[in-house]
Structures are given as structure tokens and as C-alpha cells.
Design a protein around this motif. Structure first.
Motif, PDB file in Angstrom:
ATOM      1  N   ILE A  31       0.877  -1.172   0.000  1.00 17.62           N
ATOM      2  CA  ILE A  31       0.000   0.000   0.000  1.00 17.62           C
ATOM      3  C   ILE A  31       0.910   1.216   0.000  1.00 17.62           C
ATOM      4  O   ILE A  31       1.745   1.378   0.895  1.00 17.62           O
ATOM      5  N   THR A  33       2.075   4.924   0.607  1.00 13.70           N
ATOM      6  CA  THR A  33       1.751   6.039   1.491  1.00 13.70           C
ATOM      7  C   THR A  33       2.455   7.322   1.051  1.00 13.70           C
ATOM      8  O   THR A  33       2.318   8.347   1.690  1.00 13.70           O
ATOM      9  N   VAL A  41       3.952   0.410   2.369  1.00 11.21           N
ATOM     10  CA  VAL A  41       3.699  -0.493   3.492  1.00 11.21           C
ATOM     11  C   VAL A  41       3.479  -1.876   2.891  1.00 11.21           C
ATOM     12  O   VAL A  41       2.604  -2.054   2.039  1.00 11.21           O
ATOM     13  N   ASP A  62       3.775  -0.630  10.996  1.00 12.31           N
ATOM     14  CA  ASP A  62       3.409   0.131   9.794  1.00 12.31           C
ATOM     15  C   ASP A  62       2.015   0.751   9.875  1.00 12.31           C
ATOM     16  O   ASP A  62       1.671   1.616   9.063  1.00 12.31           O
ATOM     17  N   ARG A  65       1.583   4.700   9.940  1.00 13.08           N
ATOM     18  CA  ARG A  65       1.758   5.356   8.643  1.00 13.08           C
ATOM     19  C   ARG A  65       0.477   5.277   7.818  1.00 13.08           C
ATOM     20  O   ARG A  65       0.104   6.235   7.129  1.00 13.08           O
ATOM     21  N   LEU A  66      -0.212   4.150   7.882  1.00 11.41           N
ATOM     22  CA  LEU A  66      -1.478   4.018   7.153  1.00 11.41           C
ATOM     23  C   LEU A  66      -2.539   4.935   7.743  1.00 11.41           C
ATOM     24  O   LEU A  66      -3.298   5.570   7.003  1.00 11.41           O
ATOM     25  N   LYS A  69      -1.998   8.537   6.664  1.00 11.91           N
ATOM     26  CA  LYS A  69      -2.317   8.778   5.252  1.00 11.91           C
ATOM     27  C   LYS A  69      -3.807   8.632   4.943  1.00 11.91           C
ATOM     28  O   LYS A  69      -4.380   9.413   4.188  1.00 11.91           O
ATOM     29  N   TYR A  70      -4.467   7.626   5.525  1.00 14.58           N
ATOM     30  CA  TYR A  70      -5.812   7.249   5.063  1.00 14.58           C
ATOM     31  C   TYR A  70      -6.942   7.403   6.081  1.00 14.58           C
ATOM     32  O   TYR A  70      -8.099   7.211   5.743  1.00 14.58           O
TER      33      TYR A  70
END
Length: 73
Positions: A31, A33, A41, A62, A65-66, A69-70
Motif C-alpha cells: 500500500i 503512502t 507499506v 506500519d 503510517r497508514l 495517510k488514510y
């Protein structure tokens, strides 16, 4: 399946891990980022060799970080 190494569908213990990867142009099981492969990721797959069932997992370190971003996307 990841932790117990037992398939939840058929109870087999013949489980393999297919590591995630990030290749050129975002190819692989990942995925993005950011804009580079270094920001990817990795998504790891666990596959039952008896029935073919699979699950995808992301390493806990991880997840922040997701979320960054999301989470509000």
C-alpha cells in the motif's frame, strides 16, 4: 492463521507466508503512502496449502503510517 499457524477454514497446519514486496512503479503486494517505493507499506499473505484460503496482514509498526495517510481520506 498468522499467529496460530492453523487454517481457520480446514484446520490444516500447512501454512506458508508470502512476504509483501514493493517493486518498480508500485508493483507488488503493498500500500503506497507516498511517492516512492520506500514509502510503501508491505502486505504479507498467509496461504493454506491444503485448501487455498489466504489472509493478508500488515506489520503493527506500519499501521501508524497508514492511519496518517488514510484515516480521514
Amino acid at each position: 492463521m498468522k499467529n496460530r499457524k492453523i487454517c481457520p477454514k480446514c484446520n490444516s497446519t500447512d501454512i506458508i507466508k508470502v512476504p509483501g514486496k514493493a517493486g518498480a512503479y508500485g508493483v507488488g503486494n503493498n500500500i503506497q503512502t507516498g511517492w516512492s517505493n520506500f514509502s510503501a507499506v508491505l502486505v504479507h499473505r498467509y496461504v493454506c496449502c491444503a485448501c487455498g484460503y489466504s489472509e493478508e496482514w500488515i506489520d503493527k509498526e506500519d499501521i501508524p503510517r497508514l492511519k496518517e495517510k488514510y484515516e480521514n481520506a
